[in-house]
Every structure is written in C-alpha cells, then in structure tokens.
Design an enzyme around this catalytic site. Structure first.
Site, PDB file in Angstrom:
ATOM      1  N   PRO A   1       0.845  -1.201   0.000  1.00 15.69           N
ATOM      2  CA  PRO A   1       0.000   0.000   0.000  1.00 15.69           C
ATOM      3  C   PRO A   1       0.878   1.247   0.000  1.00 15.69           C
ATOM      4  O   PRO A   1       1.941   1.263   0.627  1.00 15.69           O
ATOM      5  CB  PRO A   1      -0.786  -0.102   1.313  1.00 15.69           C
ATOM      6  CG  PRO A   1      -0.593  -1.498   1.798  1.00 15.69           C
ATOM      7  CD  PRO A   1       0.710  -1.975   1.248  1.00 15.69           C
ATOM      8  N   LYS A   2       0.441   2.265  -0.697  1.00 16.97           N
ATOM      9  CA  LYS A   2       1.132   3.556  -0.642  1.00 16.97           C
ATOM     10  C   LYS A   2       0.518   4.341   0.521  1.00 16.97           C
ATOM     11  O   LYS A   2      -0.482   5.036   0.370  1.00 16.97           O
ATOM     12  CB  LYS A   2       0.979   4.312  -1.957  1.00 16.97           C
ATOM     13  CG  LYS A   2       1.844   5.568  -2.045  1.00 16.97           C
ATOM     14  CD  LYS A   2       1.736   6.215  -3.420  1.00 16.97           C
ATOM     15  CE  LYS A   2       2.652   7.413  -3.521  1.00 16.97           C
ATOM     16  NZ  LYS A   2       2.302   8.476  -2.554  1.00 16.97           N
ATOM     17  N   VAL A   3       1.132   4.185   1.677  1.00 20.10           N
ATOM     18  CA  VAL A   3       0.601   4.790   2.896  1.00 20.10           C
ATOM     19  C   VAL A   3       0.725   6.311   2.803  1.00 20.10           C
ATOM     20  O   VAL A   3       1.771   6.844   2.424  1.00 20.10           O
ATOM     21  CB  VAL A   3       1.347   4.247   4.127  1.00 20.10           C
ATOM     22  CG1 VAL A   3       0.805   4.886   5.402  1.00 20.10           C
ATOM     23  CG2 VAL A   3       1.225   2.727   4.196  1.00 20.10           C
TER      24      VAL A   3
ATOM     25  N   ASP B   1      -3.127   6.120  -0.628  1.00 16.47           N
ATOM     26  CA  ASP B   1      -3.520   6.828  -1.851  1.00 16.47           C
ATOM     27  C   ASP B   1      -3.081   6.076  -3.095  1.00 16.47           C
ATOM     28  O   ASP B   1      -2.928   6.658  -4.159  1.00 16.47           O
ATOM     29  CB  ASP B   1      -2.990   8.263  -1.867  1.00 16.47           C
ATOM     30  CG  ASP B   1      -1.478   8.346  -1.808  1.00 16.47           C
ATOM     31  OD1 ASP B   1      -0.824   7.293  -1.646  1.00 16.47           O
ATOM     32  OD2 ASP B   1      -0.937   9.452  -1.926  1.00 16.47           O
ATOM     33  N   GLY B   2      -2.903   4.752  -2.965  1.00 13.49           N
ATOM     34  CA  GLY B   2      -2.529   3.922  -4.094  1.00 13.49           C
ATOM     35  C   GLY B   2      -1.679   2.756  -3.633  1.00 13.49           C
ATOM     36  O   GLY B   2      -1.726   2.348  -2.462  1.00 13.49           O
TER      37      GLY B   2
END
EC number: 6.5.1.2
Length: 561
Positions: free
Chosen positions: A124-126, A278-279
C-alpha cells in the site's frame, strides 16, 4: 433544463507542443496567473512545513501543483522552482538519499513498467510523512524528515516519543538505515468510502507542533525501504517484523504481473486498513547499493495511485439554463476531468443567487466530486483567476406560465417544454431528445409547443441533421401521440398537478376540466390550497386556452366537441 447558450461566457483553450491543454491567455496574463498560483502554493507550503497546519486539502494542493506545472510548460517556463516539496530548512544529511517514486498513470503504464522486471512486490502507498530512521549499536540515534531527499529536519526528539516506533533493535537491524512513512493510525479505514481525511497534514501537524506530545501516540510507522538490507525479500520482511515493524510484512505481497497488482490495489481500496492510503507501490526485491540512491532516480519502484475522490477542474464557461417552469439555473462548463471513470465536463451550480455567492468566473479552479447516482457536485472554489469576467444572467420574467409560444427571448424555456412533453411523464415520444427538438424547431420554426403535430412526413425527412431512419421514427411517434389519453395531453401542457392527482380528478375532456372549482382541486391528493390556486391560474391562462382550441382543431381526444 436547457442551456442558455447565447448567454455563455467562457475562456478559450489551446494545446501546447507538449500536448497539455493550455489557457489561451495573452503572455502578460499567463505570467500573472502563474506567479499568483506559484505564490499561493509557496504560502501554503510554508505554513504546512513550518507550522504543521494544512490550509488546504492535501489532494487539492497536489492537483494545483500539477496545474501550475502544466501552465509553466504551456509557456515554456522552467518548472524546477515549483514548490511541490518542503522548503529546505533542515541541514541534517540523510545517510541514504530518498529516491521518491515514479507515478504510473494507468493499467497500461503498469503493464509496461512490470514488463522485463522480476521479483516484484506490491505494498500500500501509505499516506503520511516520509522519514529516515538511523539505528546504531541497537539504538535509535537519528530521525530525519525527508526534506529534499538529501537532507532534512532533525526529528529525533519527536520520533522518540512515538510508542509505535521501536527505540532499540537487534541483529542485522542493530546498525541499519530505514526509510518509511509516519502515518495517522486508523481503525478499520476503508479508503474507497472514507477518502484521504487529510491524514498526511494531520500527521505532519502532530510532528511539528510543540505542545502536543500526547497526540504522537496516534502515529504509526510503515517501513518501505531497508537500504543494503537482506537481498531476499521474505527474509527482509521477517526481520523487520521481529524488530517491531510488523505492518511491512503484513502488507507486502509478491506479484507476477499487472493483473495481480491490480487485484491487490482494488482489495486494499475496499478493505479495512490501519492507515490511509492513496494507491500502491510496486517494487523490485533487488535494489542497487545505497550509495547509488539519488532523488528522482529510483527506477526499481513505481506508484499506481488511486484516482482522487474529488478533482480540481478549470471553469471554461458559465452558462444559464431555463427549465420548463422558468427556473434559471447556472451551469459551469469545465475542462473535462475524469472521476470514477466518468468524464465530467459540466457541473450544476444552482440558482443565480447561489452562483453570485460562490463568485465563480471562467478561469477559476473548482473542486468537483460525484454525488449520489454519479451526478457531478461542486464542493468548493479552490483558486480564483485574477480576471473576473462574468456573463449577465437572463431576466427573471420567466415562470411556469411563460413560453408555451416561441419567441426570441423564450428560446430555452420553449425547448425545455418540448423536451418535457416528449418525456415518459407526458406523451412518451421515444427517441425525441433535445437535439431532435432543436433540429425540428430550427428548421420549421414552431409557433407553439404543439406545432409539430402539423408536420408532414416529408417535412420531417427534409430536416437538416435528421437521418432517414430517424425521421421515420419521429413521424411514427408523432402519429401515435394523437392516440394518447386526454390526461397525457394535459400533462404535456404542464398542468401543475401530479399525474396521480389528475387521474383522481377523473376528467376526460377539456370542457369537464373547465367546470372544476378550486375546492375540487384542493381535495385531490398532494394538492392543497396553494397548488389549487396555481391550477386555476394555469386553466385561465390565454396561451393555455389557445393551445386547447388548437388541439381541438387537430381532433385530439378530449378537446373537441
């Protein structure tokens, strides 16, 4: 409701050599708009990094930063000074540079990026604040903000107060440099439903303010890089988990292709997570030695971000629509944006009064999201152009009893009435949309809303813009309309009653309807005194009576003797 196109007021756009959509501004105005936006971003940036306060939503800041870069490229201006990263106030050098991550636009770009690469993992793009953690002899000795990737702020005192960050390590991690994201801890955060919540700004604010040590308890850490760590990714993840960085192992998945990346991305978008994302980030297990890491040169990892819940869109024109009831609505035409796979190029602002309160003009940047059933919604004005050129709205003389007959000033309400009478709520003329009505009216110049009944099949067939197959369909629909019930014709005349109330009245002829008293109308379902009065006004209107006589001459059921 139909657009008052003659009253539209907009800005022109042109394409630059780079393919970007550019405002067709004179050089002086372009320079002024770029300077103003650049200064505003710099001010927000300064407040964010110095005071830990977000004056604007993270997503809005990011999108306006991208808009600034677009404008600069349009005029061939250097974009290196764009304030999209924190100001360089810190002087603490990173032991290993932060490379940043390349953004991939879509599935096709992901497929191209993974092609030829092996040992891929997705995480995950935290959404938080990047940091370097330095451990020496088993103890946390330094914590440095990302800064410009080479040097940043010394955050060590604050980081030591965050319970979720291990203060001691063992084994290979006793002497290690780690890079990760400090984030606002969430319980059961579902990104698709809850959005970004300004989590990045909140985390930054907690780190920068001096009087909120207890708030640091709500921060967590996600390690996404261990420079010069174990070459084997499972071993790397295992050691991080044993040291107390358990989230990295839990949320790292081995993938073979873009399809597996997409599945993980969708799963994390819709699943309950302990952080805002967010991605996703795709990375190769094999990384170069840390001495070769440079800002902007991390070609072993890439990000595929989620589309924003709301998009910043540029207003290209302001238009006014007049509905069949005479209500004037303001519509903003937009440079098209994509929201949830939907192309959005206009948004309803509301009444003229509301538009004036919003103070929206062509060239402004507005935040648009999708409300229920995918309808575009105006959320806020995020940037106003210096030049405030606004159109003048049409006069307020339109009402529910105007424009049954065509005139120059009645053009849009008249078209709205035609669209209404062709809808399923009235005569149900299949295939008759606004474009077809406009084509017929433009050619044959209808006198009133029922003039189309007098058209011959040859006239319809010879209408510019109406194909042969379409003309035959129109002729058949017009022919069948003559067989519609009296109730449907009255609905087409826009009587201010619901169809259920009109049916309850039991009227089967115009003569019978004329005999009804106001008391009769009041007793009908969902009517009442006010609506009953409107029915009387409608029935006594000269245009309505003229239309009833014309329909009688056309032998429409219920109107003749």
């Amino acid at each position: 409701m139909r657009l008052w196109k003659s009253m539209a007021w907009g800005i022109l756009l042109w394409h630059s050599q780079s393919g970007a959509l550019c405002p067709a501004w004179p050089p002086a105005r372009a320079a002024e708009e770029i300077t103003r936006l650049q200064q505003q971003l710099a001010d927000w940036n300064d407040i964010y990094w110095k005071q830990g306060v977000s004056a604007v939503d993270d997503s809005v800041y990011d999108q306006l930063s991208a808009r600034l870069v677009q404008w600069q490229r349009c005029v061939g201006q250097d974009v290196s000074s764009t304030p999209v990263s924190p100001p360089l106030n810190g002087t603490t050098m990173h032991p290993v540079a932060h490379t940043g991550v390349r953004k991939l636009a879509d599935r096709q770009a992901v497929e191209q990026w993974v092609r030829g690469r092996s040992e891929l993992w997705v995480q995950p793009k935290v959404d938080g604040v990047a940091v370097t953690l330095v451990y020496q002899n088993g103890k946390l000795t330094r914590a440095i903000s990302r800064g410009n990737g080479l040097q940043g702020e010394d955050w060590t005192p604050k980081i030591r107060l965050i319970p979720s960050i291990p203060q001691t390590t063992q084994g290979a991690l006793a002497n290690a440099v780690l890079q990760g994201e400090i984030f606002l801890q969430r319980e059961g955060h579902i990104q698709q439903r809850m959005g970004g919540m300004n989590a990045r700004s909140k985390a930054a604010g907690m780190l920068m303010r001096q009087d909120n040590a207890s708030a640091l308890n709500s921060l967590g850490i996600f390690i996404w890089a261990w420079p010069d760590g174990p070459a084997n990714m499972p071993e790397r993840l295992s050691q991080l988990a044993k040291a107390g960085f358990s989230l990295t192992k839990k949320y790292s998945l081995a993938v073979k292709d873009a399809s597996e990346v997409e599945r993980a991305r969708q799963s994390w978008l819709t699943s309950a997570l302990p952080f805002v994302t967010d991605g996703v980030v795709i990375r190769m297990a094999k990384e170069p030695a840390s001495q070769y890491w440079r800002p902007g040169q991390g070609d072993w990892l890439a990000a595929w971000k989620y589309p924003p819940v709301a998009q910043v869109a540029q207003v290209s024109a302001i238009q006014f629509s007049v509905g069949k009831s005479g209500k004037i609505t303001v519509v903003a035409s937009l440079v098209p944006v994509i929201l949830d796979d939907k192309r959005v190029q206009r948004v309803n602002i509301g009444s003229v009064k509301r538009w004036e309160a919003w103070d929206i003009a062509p060239g402004d940047q507005i935040l648009v999201s999708l409300a229920g059933q995918g309808i575009p919604r105006l959320d806020e004005v995020v940037w106003r152009s210096r030049e405030r050129s606004k159109p003048v709205p049409p006069g307020s003389h339109f009402n529910s009893l105007t424009c049954f007959y065509a005139s120059a000033t009645c053009q849009e309400q008249f078209i709205s009435r035609l669209v209404w009478l062709g809808s399923r709520s009235a005569l149900g003329l299949d295939g008759m949309g606004e474009a077809s009505w406009r084509a017929l009216h433009q050619t044959h110049r209808f006198e009133h809303i029922f003039s189309w009944l007098a058209l011959t099949s040859a006239q319809i067939a010879n209408t510019p813009g109406v194909a042969k197959g379409k003309s035959e369909q129109i002729w058949r629909q017009f022919y069948l309309a003559r067989r519609q019930s009296f109730t449907r014709w009255i609905m087409a005349m826009d009587i201010p009653l619901t169809q259920a109330a009109l049916q309850a009245s039991g009227d089967r002829s115009w003569e019978q309807l004329l005999m009804r008293t106001e008391q009769h109308w009041r007793q009908l379902p969902a009517t009442g005194e006010r609506r009953a009065g409107r029915v009387i006004d409608w029935r006594n209107n000269p245009q309505i009576n003229a239309l009833s006589r014309w329909l009688a001459a056309q032998h429409i059921p219920g109107f003749g003797s």
